[in-house]
Design an enzyme around this catalytic site. Structure first.
Site, PDB file in Angstrom:
ATOM      1  N   SER A 157       0.790  -1.056  -0.145  1.00 47.75           N
ATOM      2  CA  SER A 157      -0.095  -0.076   0.068  1.00 47.75           C
ATOM      3  C   SER A 157       0.803   1.303   0.099  1.00 47.75           C
ATOM      4  CB  SER A 157      -0.940  -0.099   1.143  1.00 47.75           C
ATOM      5  OG  SER A 157      -0.303  -0.209   2.480  1.00 47.75           O
ATOM      6  N   HIS A 207       2.293   4.545   4.927  1.00 45.30           N
ATOM      7  CA  HIS A 207       1.510   5.235   3.870  1.00 45.30           C
ATOM      8  C   HIS A 207       2.047   6.782   3.767  1.00 45.30           C
ATOM      9  CE1 HIS A 207      -2.162   2.396   4.691  1.00 45.30           C
ATOM     10  NE2 HIS A 207      -1.294   1.754   3.991  1.00 45.30           N
TER      11      HIS A 207
END
Length: 330
Positions: A157, A207
């Site tokens: 991610s 992230h």
């Protein structure tokens, strides 16, 4: 990236057939199939499923968790590079691969496979490096940085957040981020906040590192006007792999252009060495023969000027000429 303990392969795999069906459907409708995106999907899925034939090659997740403390202490580059290809559970994998499928198809189609592959490699290094730097900085300058420095995380991610930044960098449109309408260029920031609110296991630094990596990649790309050196290397390597396939394809093509027997039929007037070509049926005959094997037309002595002995041979269809040759030598 997501924190937590490994459970890959232990849960039900009911979502994986849906992922496969969706991927096949998306690729089926595309006129050009992006190969790098497909390769990334396959690599992440195979690592999660861990089939027996890969057991001797794949490290276990305990050896590849992204942990800033272990990476810096042991200089463990295996954790640095491989942790992005491992996932905590099936839902983690499927969510990331759905996102990769959508972003990868758009980016690879617009950029080309070589440049897209180069970008993925660059974003992997940048996102992991920035995450490592953030974790170390928080530990040094802030008391609450200790948990980030010792946390374990895996997942693709971080790179996906970087891809989102690149994909939306020039967009003036609005987009829907989990029900929230925001300008597309700020979608990654909105998703960062929302995911952290509703998925507390998600790695905030992983992230954030991905978003910053996407921004840095765009800045560096804007400063450098020349060709991407990594994309050039990838392009040359893929060209080397294509060369044997091209040679094999050309060999089969030449075989299809030939027929069984001692000569060939074609439309070229230049004949092979040691042969002469009949003007009536274009069949290549041996220099030892004075009459055409196929239609009976005789050869003159005027250096390639041929004389017909049969007034009907030029009008005969090709199948009839072949039939006569079979009867002659049957």
């Amino acid at each position: 990236m997501e924190r937590g303990r490994w459970s890959g392969g232990a849960l039900s795999r009911g979502m994986l057939p849906l992922l496969a069906l969706h991927a096949v459907n998306e690729y089926y409708r595309l006129p050009w199939k992006p190969p790098v995106t497909a390769g990334l999907l396959a690599a992440n899925t195979l690592i999660y499923l861990r089939p027996s034939f890969l057991d001797s090659f794949l490290p276990f997740v305990d050896e590849v968790w992204f942990n800033p403390h272990l990476i810096l202490k042991n200089r463990d580059m295996k954790r640095f590079f491989l942790s992005v290809f491992y996932h905590v559970d099936e839902s983690h994998l499927v969510y990331n691969m759905m996102s990769l499928l959508w972003k990868g198809i758009q980016l690879e189609t617009s950029m080309g496979s070589s440049e897209f592959g180069s970008m993925v490699v660059a974003l992997l290094g940048l996102s992991q490096g920035i995450t490592l730097l953030l974790a170390k900085s928080l530990l040094i300058f802030f008391d609450y940085g200790r948990p980030y420095y010792y946390e374990y995380a895996v997942g693709f991610s971080g790179i996906l957040f970087a891809m989102k930044v690149v994909l939306n960098s020039r967009s003036d449109n609005f987009t829907n981020v989990h029900g929230l309408i925001v300008p597309a260029r700020y979608a990654a920031w909105a998703e960062l906040v929302l995911i952290q609110m509703f998925v507390p296991r998600a790695s905030f630094l992983g992230h954030l590192g991905g978003i910053l990596a996407g921004i840095l990649y765009l800045k560096l790309k804007g400063l450098y006007s020349g060709p991407d050196p990594l994309a050039t290397i990838i392009r040359e390597l893929t060209g080397l792999f294509r060369l044997p396939l091209k040679l094999i394809r050309n060999m089969f093509r030449l075989r299809r252009q030939r027929i069984s027997g001692r000569g060939t039929v074609g439309s070229e007037r230049r004949s092979l060495s040691g042969t002469w070509r009949c003007p009536a049926c274009t069949y290549d005959n041996s220099d030892w023969l004075r009459n055409c094997e196929m239609c009976g037309t005789s050869r003159s002595n005027n250096d390639g000027v041929l004389r017909q002995t049969s007034c009907h041979s030029r009008d005969l269809p090709l199948e009839e000429l072949r039939r006569r040759r079979v009867e002659r030598f049957g």
